[in-house]
Design a protein around this motif. Structure first.
Motif, PDB file in Angstrom:
ATOM      1  N   ASP A   1       0.824  -1.206   0.000  1.00  0.00           N
ATOM      2  CA  ASP A   1       0.000   0.000   0.000  1.00  0.00           C
ATOM      3  C   ASP A   1       0.863   1.263   0.000  1.00  0.00           C
ATOM      4  N   ASP A   2       0.202   2.400  -0.198  1.00  0.00           N
ATOM      5  CA  ASP A   2       0.903   3.673  -0.333  1.00  0.00           C
ATOM      6  C   ASP A   2       1.681   4.054   0.925  1.00  0.00           C
ATOM      7  N   THR A   3       1.142   3.747   2.105  1.00  0.00           N
ATOM      8  CA  THR A   3       1.841   4.114   3.334  1.00  0.00           C
ATOM      9  C   THR A   3       3.157   3.354   3.469  1.00  0.00           C
ATOM     10  N   THR A   4       3.183   2.114   3.033  1.00  0.00           N
ATOM     11  CA  THR A   4       4.424   1.335   3.059  1.00  0.00           C
ATOM     12  C   THR A   4       5.458   1.945   2.123  1.00  0.00           C
TER      13      THR A   4
ATOM     14  N   LEU B   1       5.605   5.103   1.009  1.00  0.00           N
ATOM     15  CA  LEU B   1       6.058   6.390   1.544  1.00  0.00           C
ATOM     16  C   LEU B   1       7.013   6.202   2.719  1.00  0.00           C
ATOM     17  N   SER B   2       6.741   5.225   3.561  1.00  0.00           N
ATOM     18  CA  SER B   2       7.608   4.944   4.700  1.00  0.00           C
ATOM     19  C   SER B   2       8.994   4.492   4.237  1.00  0.00           C
TER      20      SER B   2
ATOM     21  N   GLU C   1      10.832   7.490   2.839  1.00  0.00           N
ATOM     22  CA  GLU C   1      11.240   8.358   3.948  1.00  0.00           C
ATOM     23  C   GLU C   1      12.482   7.813   4.656  1.00  0.00           C
TER      24      GLU C   1
ATOM     25  N   THR D   1      -1.638  10.794  -3.626  1.00  0.00           N
ATOM     26  CA  THR D   1      -1.111  10.002  -2.519  1.00  0.00           C
ATOM     27  C   THR D   1      -0.270  10.841  -1.572  1.00  0.00           C
ATOM     28  N   THR D   2       0.348  11.882  -2.079  1.00  0.00           N
ATOM     29  CA  THR D   2       1.264  12.680  -1.256  1.00  0.00           C
ATOM     30  C   THR D   2       0.584  13.851  -0.550  1.00  0.00           C
TER      31      THR D   2
ATOM     32  N   THR E   1       0.015  14.248   3.884  1.00  0.00           N
ATOM     33  CA  THR E   1       0.789  13.161   4.468  1.00  0.00           C
ATOM     34  C   THR E   1       1.769  13.714   5.486  1.00  0.00           C
ATOM     35  N   SER E   2       2.068  12.941   6.503  1.00  0.00           N
ATOM     36  CA  SER E   2       3.032  13.372   7.524  1.00  0.00           C
ATOM     37  C   SER E   2       4.438  12.855   7.216  1.00  0.00           C
ATOM     38  N   TYR E   3       4.583  12.098   6.143  1.00  0.00           N
ATOM     39  CA  TYR E   3       5.896  11.567   5.777  1.00  0.00           C
ATOM     40  C   TYR E   3       6.798  12.688   5.287  1.00  0.00           C
TER      41      TYR E   3
END
Length: 75
Positions: free
Chosen positions: A3-6, A8-9, A12, A24-25, A28-30
Motif C-alpha cells: 500500500d501507499d503508506t508502506t 512512503l515509509s 522516507e 497520494t502525497t 501526508t506526515s511523511y
C-alpha cells in the motif's frame, strides 16, 4: 499488494524512490519530496461490472453519467 503508506515509509527511510500519484502525497506526515514528471502522465480508467449479471438502474445511470462526462485530468 504494497500500500501507499508502506511505499512512503520506505522512501522516507531512504530505501528507495517511487513513482506514485500526486494525490497520494497530499496531507501526508511523511518527510518526502514530490517531484512532478514532465510532461504529466495520466491513468486510463475503466468501469468493471459483473459479467452476465443484471445491472440495477443506479449502476446503468452511473455508467451513462461517467461515459458522458469525459472529464479532463485536473491533478
Amino acid at each position: 499488494m504494497i500500500d501507499d503508506t508502506t511505499i512512503l515509509s520506505m522512501v522516507e527511510k531512504g530505501v528507495g524512490i517511487s513513482i506514485i500519484p500526486k494525490l497520494t502525497t497530499l496531507r501526508t506526515s511523511y518527510q518526502v519530496r514530490f517531484v512532478e514528471i514532465a510532461p504529466p502522465h495520466y491513468r486510463h480508467l475503466g468501469i468493471v461490472t459483473r459479467k452476465g449479471e443484471y445491472s440495477p438502474w443506479a449502476i446503468k445511470t452511473f455508467i451513462k453519467f461517467a461515459m458522458s462526462s469525459r472529464m479532463s485530468p485536473s491533478l
